[in-house]
Each structure stands twice: as C-alpha cells, then as structure tokens.
Write a protein that holds these residues in place. Structure first.
Motif, short mmCIF file in Angstrom:
data_model
loop_
_atom_site.label_atom_id
_atom_site.label_comp_id
_atom_site.label_asym_id
_atom_site.label_seq_id
_atom_site.Cartn_x
_atom_site.Cartn_y
_atom_site.Cartn_z
N PHE A 70 77.59 -51.88 -5.23
CA PHE A 70 78.32 -50.74 -5.81
C PHE A 70 77.28 -49.34 -5.42
O PHE A 70 76.26 -49.28 -5.77
CB PHE A 70 78.52 -50.81 -7.13
N ALA A 71 77.92 -48.48 -4.79
CA ALA A 71 77.34 -47.13 -4.33
C ALA A 71 77.31 -46.43 -5.90
O ALA A 71 78.59 -45.75 -6.43
CB ALA A 71 77.75 -46.46 -3.20
N PRO A 72 76.09 -46.13 -6.49
CA PRO A 72 76.20 -45.18 -7.78
C PRO A 72 76.82 -43.73 -7.39
O PRO A 72 76.59 -43.21 -6.39
CB PRO A 72 74.91 -45.18 -8.04
N LYS A 78 71.44 -38.74 -10.12
CA LYS A 78 70.50 -37.50 -10.48
C LYS A 78 70.09 -37.93 -11.87
O LYS A 78 68.76 -37.53 -12.15
CB LYS A 78 71.55 -36.39 -10.91
N ALA A 79 70.77 -38.45 -12.87
CA ALA A 79 70.12 -38.86 -14.07
C ALA A 79 69.01 -39.84 -13.96
O ALA A 79 68.24 -40.17 -14.77
CB ALA A 79 71.26 -39.55 -14.96
N CYS A 80 69.02 -40.50 -12.81
CA CYS A 80 68.04 -41.83 -12.19
C CYS A 80 66.85 -41.16 -11.83
O CYS A 80 65.49 -41.53 -12.20
CB CYS A 80 68.45 -42.69 -11.67
N ASN A 81 66.93 -40.04 -11.36
CA ASN A 81 65.79 -39.45 -10.35
C ASN A 81 65.11 -38.29 -11.00
O ASN A 81 64.17 -38.09 -10.65
CB ASN A 81 66.39 -38.87 -9.10
N ILE A 105 74.64 -48.78 -20.10
CA ILE A 105 73.80 -47.58 -19.82
C ILE A 105 73.09 -47.19 -21.12
O ILE A 105 71.78 -47.01 -21.08
CB ILE A 105 74.60 -46.33 -19.70
N VAL A 106 73.84 -47.54 -22.18
CA VAL A 106 73.08 -47.02 -23.79
C VAL A 106 72.07 -48.53 -23.98
O VAL A 106 71.01 -48.07 -24.44
CB VAL A 106 74.20 -46.85 -24.72
N HIS A 117 66.00 -42.26 -15.48
CA HIS A 117 64.71 -41.58 -15.57
C HIS A 117 64.30 -41.90 -16.91
O HIS A 117 65.14 -41.79 -17.81
CB HIS A 117 64.76 -40.29 -15.20
N PRO A 118 63.02 -42.07 -17.14
CA PRO A 118 62.64 -42.42 -18.60
C PRO A 118 62.54 -41.16 -19.67
O PRO A 118 62.62 -41.68 -20.66
CB PRO A 118 61.02 -42.45 -18.14
N ASP A 119 62.90 -40.13 -19.09
CA ASP A 119 63.08 -38.99 -20.01
C ASP A 119 64.54 -38.45 -20.20
O ASP A 119 64.63 -37.43 -20.88
CB ASP A 119 62.47 -37.70 -19.27
N THR A 120 65.44 -38.93 -19.18
CA THR A 120 66.71 -39.04 -19.57
C THR A 120 67.33 -39.26 -20.83
O THR A 120 67.16 -40.22 -21.26
CB THR A 120 67.45 -39.48 -18.30
N ARG A 121 67.90 -38.55 -21.44
CA ARG A 121 68.60 -38.66 -22.90
C ARG A 121 70.09 -38.86 -22.75
O ARG A 121 70.65 -38.13 -21.97
CB ARG A 121 68.31 -37.46 -23.71
N VAL A 122 70.48 -39.78 -23.61
CA VAL A 122 71.97 -40.05 -23.61
C VAL A 122 72.60 -39.72 -24.74
O VAL A 122 72.16 -40.14 -25.86
CB VAL A 122 72.14 -41.75 -23.27
N TYR A 123 73.45 -38.89 -24.79
CA TYR A 123 74.25 -38.32 -26.01
C TYR A 123 75.60 -38.57 -26.01
O TYR A 123 76.37 -38.85 -24.76
CB TYR A 123 74.10 -36.90 -26.14
#
Length: 332
Positions: A70-72, A78-81, A105-106, A117-123
């Motif tokens: 699967f191509a993301p 962007k959320a990964c990079n 994802i959560v 990315h380690p600093d990406t936040r999920v709301y």
C-alpha cells in the motif's frame, strides 16, 4: 472540562498520548485543536473520518519489484516525516473499517509499517448525543486516548470571540443573555438552535450583507436582518437578538470623546440632545480631575459643535470655570 483548561492540559501531554475530545456539535472542537497547533507551532492536518473510506487512510495498492504493497497517502507521509498535529474529526461517525485504521495509528503510532514522527500528536473529536447518527466506538480504541468531555463556558467563547473580532453587539448580547449562546435542552429534529459556531457564521454573513449589528445602532433594522438570523440561531433566539439590536442604546463616556473621537464620532453625533448634554457634563467632570492635552481639547470642541446652541453655551460657561483645560479655550 472548560476550554482554557483543556488547551493547557493537552498542550503539556507527551506527544505519544492521543487525545479524544467529546461534546455536542458547534462548540468549536476543531477550532480548539487548531489553536493548540498554533500554540505548539505545528501544522494541523485535519481529516473528517465520516467522509473517508478505508482506502483514504491506508492508501492504494501498488506493485513494486513484483510485490504488492500500500502506497501511503501524502498527508500520512507528512505526519511520518515531520512533527504535526494529526486531527481525526467525527471519529464515531466513521465506518468500522476506518475506525480500525485509526485504531492502529492511535495504538501503534504507525500504519502498514510507516511510523509517525516521534513528535507528531494525534487528536480526535466526536459528537455526542442521541440526535447524532454515530457508530459505537470500540472500547479497546477508546481506552487508548486521554478522554475528556468538553463543556465550554460563556467566558471561553467570549475570549475566543474577542480574538477573532466577532461583532461587539453579538458578544454584548451573549454577555447579557448567556443562555442564548448554546441550546442545552432536548433537540427537536429539523429545528435550528444556536451554538457558538452558528453565532460566528451569523456575524460573518451579516457583515457580508452590509448589515452588521455594530453598524445598525441608531438606524432602522432592515427587513433582511431577522430572517437571516433565523437560519443560523433559530426563531426564538432570532426574535430576542433582533429586538436587542433594535432597542440597543450605547452608553458613552468622556474618554470616548476625548481619546476615541475619530472612531466613535459617527455614533455619538446621533445621540439626542439630553444625552449629548450628559456627555458634556462628564467631560467637564473629567477635566476637573485631569489636565487635558491639546488633542483631547480639540476632540471636545469638535463634539461640542454637534450640540445645540443652548447646550453649547452651558458647556462653554462650565469650562471657563475649569483650570485644567486651557487648550479648549484657545481652540474656542
């Protein structure tokens, strides 16, 4: 939880803690998330899951070196990079398949081998109430979040409205009649009720039509005003708000003339003679305690010229007895 506390709490949570905000529609959940993103200096990637299919999250299959994978999607890459706020709105209105993608994802902070990315936040945000068509959330998914019930206060909204330049007559109405900000009782299907978001949209629409409440003070409320209000805030609140605007009376102070004359003069000129006389008396009282600058004295004279001859004579007699405004005598 009120908005101020919520913003403070989630801004200080570790990045790996996902956040779920629960509450009725129209209270500004998405605005709040964007505010947090601004506070953190991070881009907000906003996805409404109720409008997405499974493929909109996991991407589409592609053949690479004889292997299908699967191509993301670009937003997930962007959320990964780079660190972003990944916001999933209407999570409980999504299909089970879309919820399962969100679950990975959560839970794992990754999807099909692509890690956030380690600093990406999920709301995430959900609407609650029997009037909404929602899908029951998996308890295993729910327990992975920091969960809070949002109960925004009138003060929360007024603070937001001030920053976003909502019409001052709308905010004054809400201050005086806070129950009209948001309907809290039982909702009847198909009926329009006020909420914080609808007040904002009403203000924008009235301004677009050239009938902002601020500009109607002292003038006749046009026929267009009331029916436009009903479509945003419902009949009962529209009646109350229209009457409020129609009967609104601005109270001015000496400072409005002395320091804000250029901004206030169009409204002050419309005052009746007795109100102008009262305002002139306030200026005299103010001058007894404060020495007026040249600009303040000039503004006072400009205002006095809008008054009747009788009021003007009384005003000049009063200032001749006052020592703190010599400039006004020079201008006169």
């Amino acid at each position: 939880m009120d908005i101020k506390t919520f913003v403070n709490v989630i801004s200080n949570l570790p990045a790996e803690i996902a956040v779920l905000a629960k509450g009725p529609t129209g209270i500004g959940k998405s605005h709040i998330v964007h505010q947090v993103g601004k506070n953190l200096n991070m881009e907000v990637i906003d996805r409404r899951l109720s409008q997405m299919t499974e493929g909109d999250i996991i991407g589409l299959p592609e053949l690479t070196d004889g292997v299908t994978r699967f191509a993301p999607c670009d937003w997930f890459v962007k959320a990964c990079n780079q660190p972003v706020v990944l916001f999933f709105d209407e999570l409980n209105r999504a299909t089970i398949e879309v919820q399962q993608c969100a679950f990975q994802i959560v839970l794992d902070r990754e999807l099909n081998g692509h890690k956030l990315h380690p600093d990406t936040r999920v709301y995430a945000a959900v609407n609650e109430g029997s009037e909404y068509q929602v899908t029951e959330m998996d308890p295993a998914l729910l327990r992975r979040f920091f969960v809070t019930e949002l109960e925004p206060t009138v003060e929360d909204w007024l603070a937001w409205a001030s920053l976003n330049k909502v019409d001052s007559i709308i905010t004054t109405f809400i201050k005086k009649y806070p129950s009209h900000l948001r309907h809290t009782g039982e909702l009847q299907p198909g009926r329009v009720y006020p909420n914080p978001a609808s007040w904002h949209r009403l203000g924008l629409s009235l301004a677009h039509a050239g009938i902002s409440p601020e500009n109607l003070i002292g003038n006749t409320v046009p026929d267009l005003f009331y029916p436009m209000c009903t479509g945003f805030i419902g009949t009962e609140t529209a009646v109350a708000f229209t009457d409020f605007v129609r009967n609104y009376e601005i109270k001015f102070s000496a400072e409005d003339v002395l320091d804000k004359w250029s901004n206030k003069k169009s409204l002050i000129k419309k005052l009746s003679n007795d109100k102008k006389n009262d305002l002139l008396n306030q200026i005299v009282d103010f001058s007894k305690m404060n020495e007026l600058t040249f600009d303040q004295s000039k503004n006072a004279c400009d205002f006095a010229k809008t008054c009747s001859d009788e009021i003007l004579v009384n005003f000049m007699n009063s200032i001749m007895e006052t020592k703190n405004i010599p400039n006004i005598r020079k201008i006169h």
